[in-house]
Enzyme design. Structure first.
Site, PDB file in Angstrom:
ATOM      1  N   HIS A 136      -8.114   3.408   0.685  1.00 53.14           N
ATOM      2  CA  HIS A 136      -7.357   3.072   1.554  1.00 53.14           C
ATOM      3  C   HIS A 136      -7.271   1.525   1.942  1.00 53.14           C
ATOM      4  O   HIS A 136      -8.392   0.965   2.307  1.00 53.14           O
ATOM      5  CB  HIS A 136      -7.573   3.662   3.048  1.00 53.14           C
ATOM      6  N   CYS A 158      -3.465   7.033  -1.243  1.00 56.29           N
ATOM      7  CA  CYS A 158      -4.085   8.344  -0.892  1.00 56.29           C
ATOM      8  C   CYS A 158      -3.523   9.445  -1.082  1.00 56.29           C
ATOM      9  O   CYS A 158      -3.099   9.529  -2.089  1.00 56.29           O
ATOM     10  CB  CYS A 158      -4.684   8.329   0.632  1.00 56.29           C
ATOM     11  N   GLU A 209      -5.615  -0.475   3.339  1.00 55.62           N
ATOM     12  CA  GLU A 209      -5.363  -0.721   4.851  1.00 55.62           C
ATOM     13  C   GLU A 209      -6.636  -1.002   5.661  1.00 55.62           C
ATOM     14  O   GLU A 209      -6.632  -1.045   6.896  1.00 55.62           O
ATOM     15  CB  GLU A 209      -4.070   0.049   5.220  1.00 55.62           C
TER      16      GLU A 209
END
Lengths: 216, 253
Positions: A185, A80, A187
């Site tokens: 993202h 990001c 994650e």
């Protein structure tokens, strides 16, 4: 090959750490450039504003140190704003210099579009990554939350994945061998995100270092 | 390319339990939120929204435990609302691994708090939660789970909040909440016309078609579903199939 995660004082750090753990990867968190170990894979997470990310990198000595880290066989994964930080500069809240690993700039999504764009872009969007090292994830939905994006690449071939947002092709993955960046993202992109994260770490661990004359 | 629409599971929490009420009142205990959340994650939920409906300081640490457990197992975005009164409250929630905070009561009392949190954590982390009740003309903003009138007009309020830097609007129709009669489409349309922000439609989902009706409103990019999932009346997949059949792009897993 050791994984070192930079604490950029942003809120997705703990999520990135949990995702690495879920991928069964070991890592350490580092706070200053002095802790960089030769040849490590450095993960640079980031959410929030570009300038505050750069300030935190500058204060901890990373801006200069990361460049030499890469010339000495180190690898880098930016997520990001951590990816955006690798551009030459960003126009978010004034003009701010980045790390310059990619000859590109970071602009507001609305400034590079001819049609009205809802920002932030908070969306799961399907990756377009037919070519390059992320081809196996072509079509996978990943999670984006951003208003600025990396664009105007001198070498567009370094873009390894894009998404279509409001009719605009937005850079989702940059890949120049020892340096990889994700605008989305991983994650927070479910199980496929964890697989993309694990894949990128494996790629970096097996990629030959590249002389930095190759970069911007 | 057709518009991408997210399906969000809304979990009203009276820590440590998941609860469900009608028009945000008459609470019923459903069970351990973690059990529900893990099922939705497996089904391909796009986002989780926890709303602390009691938000007393007394059970705050219990809410924190709910978030801590969730982030260990659930790798999709998590939003937490209810009881966030200060920048410190917001920072604390985000540091636990939540991606966004939703703020209502404190934002109405102290609008500059929105700007303060947005500056620190970024606009993308700030969701304005707006609880709306229909008036003869327009809609009024309520706080404290639809109990307290504010005297503020919804449209004026969302315009102001956009200026202050919110990243998204969670628009809850208190009138429709828990009724299964469908989202308040006129409300969604009015807010969509007023701001250039993504809107999460909330309150009233009862049939699959309701999701598509809300998604058809221009700035609606997500639909929140609570008891439709909690009572296992529908699966995440069914909701997405409906959206997809009606021409919206959805994430598949």
């Amino acid at each position: 090959m050791m994984i070192q995660v930079i604490d950029t004082k942003t809120n997705n750090l703990s999520n990135v750490l949990r995702a690495l753990s879920a991928c069964k990867l070991e890592f350490e968190v580092i706070y200053t450039a002095a802790e960089l170990r030769g040849g490590s894979v450095v993960v640079l997470p980031g959410v929030g504003a570009f300038a505050s990310c750069m300030t935190s990198l500058n204060e901890a000595g990373f801006s200069a140190a990361l460049k030499s880290h890469l010339t000495r066989g180190g690898k880098l994964l930016g997520i990001c704003v951590g990816m955006q930080a690798m551009a030459r500069f960003s126009t978010e809240f004034g003009q701010h210099a980045g790390l310059g690993f990619f000859d590109a700039k970071v602009e507001h999504l609305a400034h590079t579009s001819n049609v009205p764009v809802i920002t932030p872009n908070v969306n799961w969007l399907p990756l377009q990554s037919e070519h390059g090292r992320f081809a196996e994830f072509n079509g996978a939905h990943v999670y984006f939350v951003h208003s600025y994006h990396m664009c105007q690449f001198k070498e567009p071939a370094l873009i390894a994945g894009t998404v279509d947002y409001a009719g605009q092709s937005v850079c989702a993955i940059v890949d120049q061998g020892p340096v990889i960046g994700f605008q989305f993202h991983p994650e927070k992109s479910g199980e496929i995100g964890l697989r993309i994260l694990a894949h990128s770490i494996a790629l970096l661990q097996n990629t030959e270092p590249m002389p930095l004359s190759h970069t911007a | 390319m057709s518009k991408q629409v997210r399906v969000i599971s809304r979990l009203d929490i009276k820590a440590p339990n998941l609860i469900k009420g009608i028009r945000l009142e008459g609470l019923r205990v459903m069970g351990d939120p973690q059990t529900f959340v893990c099922q939705y994650y497996a089904q391909g939920i796009d986002e989780i929204l926890y709303m602390d409906v009691v938000a007393s300081l007394y059970e705050r640490s219990s809410l924190h435990d709910v978030i801590r457990h969730a982030v260990e197992r659930v790798f999709v975005p998590i939003t937490v609302g209810g009881g966030i009164r200060s920048l410190q409250d917001a920072t604390e929630i985000l540091s636990l691994g939540a991606d966004k905070i939703a703020i209502n009561t404190a934002a109405v009392k102290q609008p500059e708090l929105i700007a303060e949190i947005a500056r620190q954590a970024g606009s993308q982390a700030v969701v304005l939660s707006v609880e709306c009740k229909r008036e003869q003309q327009g809609w009024q903003v309520y706080t404290d789970n639809g109990r307290e009138k504010t005297g503020r007009d919804v449209i004026d309020w969302v315009k102001q909040a956009q200026q202050l830097g919110v990243g998204e609007i969670l628009l809850t129709s208190v009138d429709r909440e828990g009724t299964r009669k469908g989202y308040d489409l006129e409300l969604l349309q009015a807010v969509s016309d007023a701001v250039q922000l993504p809107i999460i439609a909330s309150g009233g989902f009862g049939e699959l078609i309701h999701a598509s009706q809300a998604a058809a409103v221009k700035n609606v990019t997500a639909v929140a579903v609570a008891d439709g999932l909690h009572y296992k009346r529908f699966t995440v997949k069914q909701i997405k199939q409906q959206l997809s059949a009606d021409g919206f792009a959805v994430r598949t897993v």
